[in-house]
Design an enzyme around this catalytic site. Structure first.
Site, mmCIF file in Angstrom:
data_model
loop_
_atom_site.group_PDB
_atom_site.id
_atom_site.type_symbol
_atom_site.label_atom_id
_atom_site.label_comp_id
_atom_site.label_asym_id
_atom_site.label_seq_id
_atom_site.Cartn_x
_atom_site.Cartn_y
_atom_site.Cartn_z
ATOM 1 N N LYS A 193 -8.879 1.134 -12.387
ATOM 2 C CA LYS A 193 -9.403 0.404 -13.542
ATOM 3 C C LYS A 193 -10.277 -0.776 -13.131
ATOM 4 O O LYS A 193 -11.347 -1.004 -13.707
ATOM 5 C CB LYS A 193 -8.224 -0.070 -14.399
ATOM 6 N N ARG A 268 -1.213 -5.757 -25.387
ATOM 7 C CA ARG A 268 -0.089 -4.978 -24.874
ATOM 8 C C ARG A 268 0.836 -4.502 -25.982
ATOM 9 O O ARG A 268 1.704 -3.662 -25.740
ATOM 10 C CB ARG A 268 0.737 -5.816 -23.883
ATOM 11 N N ARG A 307 -2.734 2.808 -0.528
ATOM 12 C CA ARG A 307 -3.237 1.438 -0.650
ATOM 13 C C ARG A 307 -2.272 0.439 -0.022
ATOM 14 O O ARG A 307 -2.680 -0.575 0.548
ATOM 15 C CB ARG A 307 -3.452 1.093 -2.134
ATOM 16 N N ARG A 313 0.790 -5.514 -0.316
ATOM 17 C CA ARG A 313 1.626 -5.705 -1.499
ATOM 18 C C ARG A 313 2.902 -4.873 -1.368
ATOM 19 O O ARG A 313 2.841 -3.652 -1.212
ATOM 20 C CB ARG A 313 0.864 -5.286 -2.759
ATOM 21 N N ARG A 325 6.749 1.260 -12.253
ATOM 22 C CA ARG A 325 5.569 0.582 -12.798
ATOM 23 C C ARG A 325 4.760 1.526 -13.681
ATOM 24 O O ARG A 325 4.286 1.145 -14.770
ATOM 25 C CB ARG A 325 4.680 0.055 -11.666
#
Length: 369
Positions: A193, A268, A307, A313, A325
């Site tokens: 995104k 949201r 990634r 992360r 998630r």
């Protein structure tokens, strides 16, 4: 929304609100005048619908006549007033009530007062259905006002834009921002995104508003909104929607001349989506589409684990965390999908392929709006 000639107009005042205002005006005027027979004077062209509906509500006998003055060119009130059609009856000693559809600058009132001064009337009173106090430039007293409105051009109920719109039973307000493209961009973790948002903002000259970035900016710079948001976060509480909306409003205001916006991370919930719609409406604009990148879960997991090898992360390195998630994303966006689908504004786009291929698919959707 309606289009007249080259301009767009949005609903502003309903037929019921107009009817209520005219009912009130009729009784106010009757209470002042009593059972004396007044002469109601309509100012053409715009007042023909006002006069027609008003006199039906007036509870006692009355006389009606018309004068015609010209003062509009397009959407601007001009200083040059011409008396086109005059009075045809003797009004000496009579109580005259001028019925206007709208008073903005008040330029026509000077001519009206001049006309009726020469007629030696007993009393001259001014009544108007619509009144723009911010535009009014004269000192003439307005005795009766139906509805006060902001200084924006309106059509309907006798009012026109270059000849069109007089027949509408309700009133519409001009949309000052005609062609903005405002996108709500969604995608699950790993859908790309952020990459696509960067391409789209460059291609369509849009402003990318990331809620996360906006929060960080306001908190880092200790703005009033940032400090307010931080006070909730420090207590472990959710930041109220209105605080977020106020931050987004500030971002939109900074870029008032933009071609449009990409909203990323907001809304949201249904309540937030509704709040965003209301915010854009105050800017004479609207959300054009919600576009969601669609990618199968296994592909997302694979992308994020890959990634995670370089991102540093920790939430990109644990498959169970990644899947949770993704699950949370679908739970939140399912409601919004229904919200925007109900407005025919939801578009799902295949998020698998090269960056250029996905950008092309997104562009096809945007170009079709």
């Amino acid at each position: 929304m309606i289009k007249l000639h080259d301009k767009y107009f949005k609903p502003f005042i309903s037929a019921k609100e107009i009817d209520t205002a005219l009912e009130r005006l009729a009784h106010e005027i009757h209470n002042d005048i009593g059972y004396e027979i007044p002469v109601f004077v309509g100012v053409l062209n715009g007042s023909f619908m006002v006069v027609s509906d008003f006199v039906k509500k007036y509870p006692s006998p009355c006389e009606v006549t018309f004068i015609k003055l010209a003062s509009y060119e397009g959407v601007k009130s001009t200083e040059d007033i011409q008396r086109l059609i005059g009075l045809t009856q003797d009004l000496k000693g009579r109580t005259v009530v001028v019925l206007e559809d709208i008073i903005d600058t008040g330029n026509t009132l000077a001519e009206i007062h001049r006309i009726f001064k020469n007629e030696q009337v007993k009393a001259l009173k001014i009544a108007t259905l619509f009144y723009k106090p911010a535009a009014y430039k004269k000192d003439f007293k307005l005795h009766y006002v139906g509805i006060e409105i902001p200084n924006k051009f309106i059509v309907g109920f006798g009012l026109d834009y270059d000849g069109l719109g007089r027949n509408l039973p309700e009133v519409y307000q001009i949309k000052e921002t005609q062609h903005m493209t405002n996108l709500v961009l969604f995608g699950p973790p790993g859908a790309g995104k952020g990459t696509q948002a960067n391409f789209l903002k460059e291609k369509y000259n849009l402003i990318h508003i990331s809620t996360g970035d906006v929060f960080r900016f306001n908190i880092k710079n200790e703005t009033a909104l940032g400090m307010l948001a931080k006070s909730y976060m420090d207590k472990g509480e959710l930041v109220p929607d209105q605080v977020t909306i106020d931050m987004l409003n500030a971002e939109v205001e900074k870029n008032a001349d933009a071609n449009g916006f990409i909203f990323d991370g907001f809304p949201r919930t249904n309540a937030q989506a509704d709040a965003l719609d209301k915010l854009m409406d105050t800017k004479d604009s609207a959300i054009s589409a919600m576009i969601a990148l669609e990618v199968e879960d296994d592909i997302l997991v694979k992308r994020l684990l890959e990634r995670g090898k370089t991102s540093g992360r920790p939430d990109d390195a644990n498959e169970s965390v990644i899947r949770n998630r993704i699950k949370e994303y679908y739970k939140k966006t399912a409601v919004l999908k229904d919200y925007y689908s109900a407005q025919n504004k939801y578009f799902g786009v295949d998020g698998v392929g090269s960056i250029d291929e996905i950008t092309e698919r997104l562009s096809n959707v945007i170009d079709s709006l």
